[in-house]
Design a protein around this motif. Structure first.
Motif, PDB file in Angstrom:
ATOM      1  N   ASP A  10     -48.847 -27.522  40.188  1.00  0.00           N
ATOM      2  CA  ASP A  10     -47.940 -27.678  39.051  1.00  0.00           C
ATOM      3  C   ASP A  10     -47.858 -29.149  38.659  1.00  0.00           C
ATOM      4  OD1 ASP A  10     -45.915 -27.548  37.125  1.00  0.00           O
ATOM      5  OD2 ASP A  10     -44.327 -27.245  38.601  1.00  0.00           O
ATOM      6  N   ASP A  45     -55.819 -25.619  31.656  1.00  0.00           N
ATOM      7  CA  ASP A  45     -56.559 -24.778  32.601  1.00  0.00           C
ATOM      8  C   ASP A  45     -55.759 -24.539  33.881  1.00  0.00           C
ATOM      9  OD1 ASP A  45     -58.615 -24.773  30.737  1.00  0.00           O
ATOM     10  OD2 ASP A  45     -59.843 -26.237  31.834  1.00  0.00           O
ATOM     11  N   ARG A  86     -52.397 -24.917  34.314  1.00  0.00           N
ATOM     12  CA  ARG A  86     -51.152 -24.203  34.033  1.00  0.00           C
ATOM     13  C   ARG A  86     -51.406 -22.736  33.705  1.00  0.00           C
ATOM     14  NH1 ARG A  86     -46.782 -27.195  34.012  1.00  0.00           N
ATOM     15  NH2 ARG A  86     -45.576 -25.912  32.589  1.00  0.00           N
ATOM     16  N   THR A  87     -52.506 -22.452  33.026  1.00  0.00           N
ATOM     17  CA  THR A  87     -52.852 -21.058  32.720  1.00  0.00           C
ATOM     18  C   THR A  87     -53.136 -20.304  34.019  1.00  0.00           C
ATOM     19  OG1 THR A  87     -53.710 -21.662  30.551  1.00  0.00           O
ATOM     20  CG2 THR A  87     -54.445 -19.561  31.459  1.00  0.00           C
ATOM     21  N   ARG A  88     -53.889 -20.925  34.909  1.00  0.00           N
ATOM     22  CA  ARG A  88     -54.202 -20.306  36.192  1.00  0.00           C
ATOM     23  C   ARG A  88     -52.922 -20.023  36.987  1.00  0.00           C
ATOM     24  NH1 ARG A  88     -57.203 -24.025  38.069  1.00  0.00           N
ATOM     25  NH2 ARG A  88     -55.854 -24.868  39.669  1.00  0.00           N
ATOM     26  N   LEU A  89     -51.934 -20.903  36.855  1.00  0.00           N
ATOM     27  CA  LEU A  89     -50.664 -20.740  37.578  1.00  0.00           C
ATOM     28  C   LEU A  89     -49.672 -19.844  36.844  1.00  0.00           C
ATOM     29  CD1 LEU A  89     -50.122 -24.442  38.735  1.00  0.00           C
ATOM     30  CD2 LEU A  89     -50.977 -22.523  40.112  1.00  0.00           C
ATOM     31  N   GLY A  90     -50.002 -19.439  35.618  1.00  0.00           N
ATOM     32  CA  GLY A  90     -49.088 -18.611  34.832  1.00  0.00           C
ATOM     33  C   GLY A  90     -47.915 -19.382  34.259  1.00  0.00           C
ATOM     34  N   LEU A  91     -48.107 -20.679  34.040  1.00  0.00           N
ATOM     35  CA  LEU A  91     -47.040 -21.539  33.511  1.00  0.00           C
ATOM     36  C   LEU A  91     -47.231 -21.768  32.011  1.00  0.00           C
ATOM     37  CD1 LEU A  91     -47.024 -24.155  36.409  1.00  0.00           C
ATOM     38  CD2 LEU A  91     -45.355 -22.337  36.007  1.00  0.00           C
ATOM     39  N   PRO A  92     -46.161 -22.095  31.303  1.00  0.00           N
ATOM     40  CA  PRO A  92     -46.266 -22.347  29.858  1.00  0.00           C
ATOM     41  C   PRO A  92     -47.164 -23.547  29.562  1.00  0.00           C
ATOM     42  CG  PRO A  92     -43.959 -22.430  30.590  1.00  0.00           C
ATOM     43  CD  PRO A  92     -44.806 -22.235  31.799  1.00  0.00           C
TER      44      PRO A  92
END
Length: 140
Positions: free
Chosen positions: A79, A110, A112-118
């Protein structure tokens, strides 16, 4: 004020950052190393980087962010790797190095998308780059 966790302190630090208050950030930053946690040292570098970024000391800010990124990579805090990468993109943006800024913003997306974050901050920053180079259609 006494913080029960490093997370509480970081939330307050980021609030001061969003209000672009480097004085308050500096006051808060001094307490980060009071916590004996693996992320304390990279968070300290992150805070220093934000303070210098807001002051326009981009080369110094970059160095602190680079050190923070290395630290977060070692602790596995993806994060904050994304947050720091986005800030590095902002430094490139302020220095008008738009290709590098876009590269950093995309790296942050890339992660944040992998972590499911905005990814709203990154998308906003990408739009600002396109706006500043006159590519208004892409900026939208």
């Amino acid at each position: 004020m006494v913080w029960n966790s490093l997370g509480e302190l970081i939330k307050e630090l980021e609030t001061a950052g969003s209000m672009r208050d480097p004085v308050r950030m500096g006051e808060l930053q001094q307490h980060i190393l009071d916590f004996d946690e693996p992320d304390a040292a990279p968070l300290n570098e992150y805070a220093h980087g934000m303070i210098h970024e807001f002051r326009g000391d981009y080369d110094v800010a970059y160095e602190h962010h680079r050190q923070a990124l290395e630290g977060f990579q070692k602790t596995g805090n993806e994060d904050f790797c994304a947050r720091v990468t986005n800030n590095i993109g902002s430094i490139y943006y302020f220095k008008s190095d738009f290709p590098r800024a876009l590269e950093q913003f995309q790296k942050s997306i890339d992660i944040r998308t992998r972590l499911g974050l905005p990814i709203t901050n990154e998308l906003n920053n990408i739009g600002a780059v396109h706006y500043n180079v006159g590519d208004f259609k892409t900026a939208l």
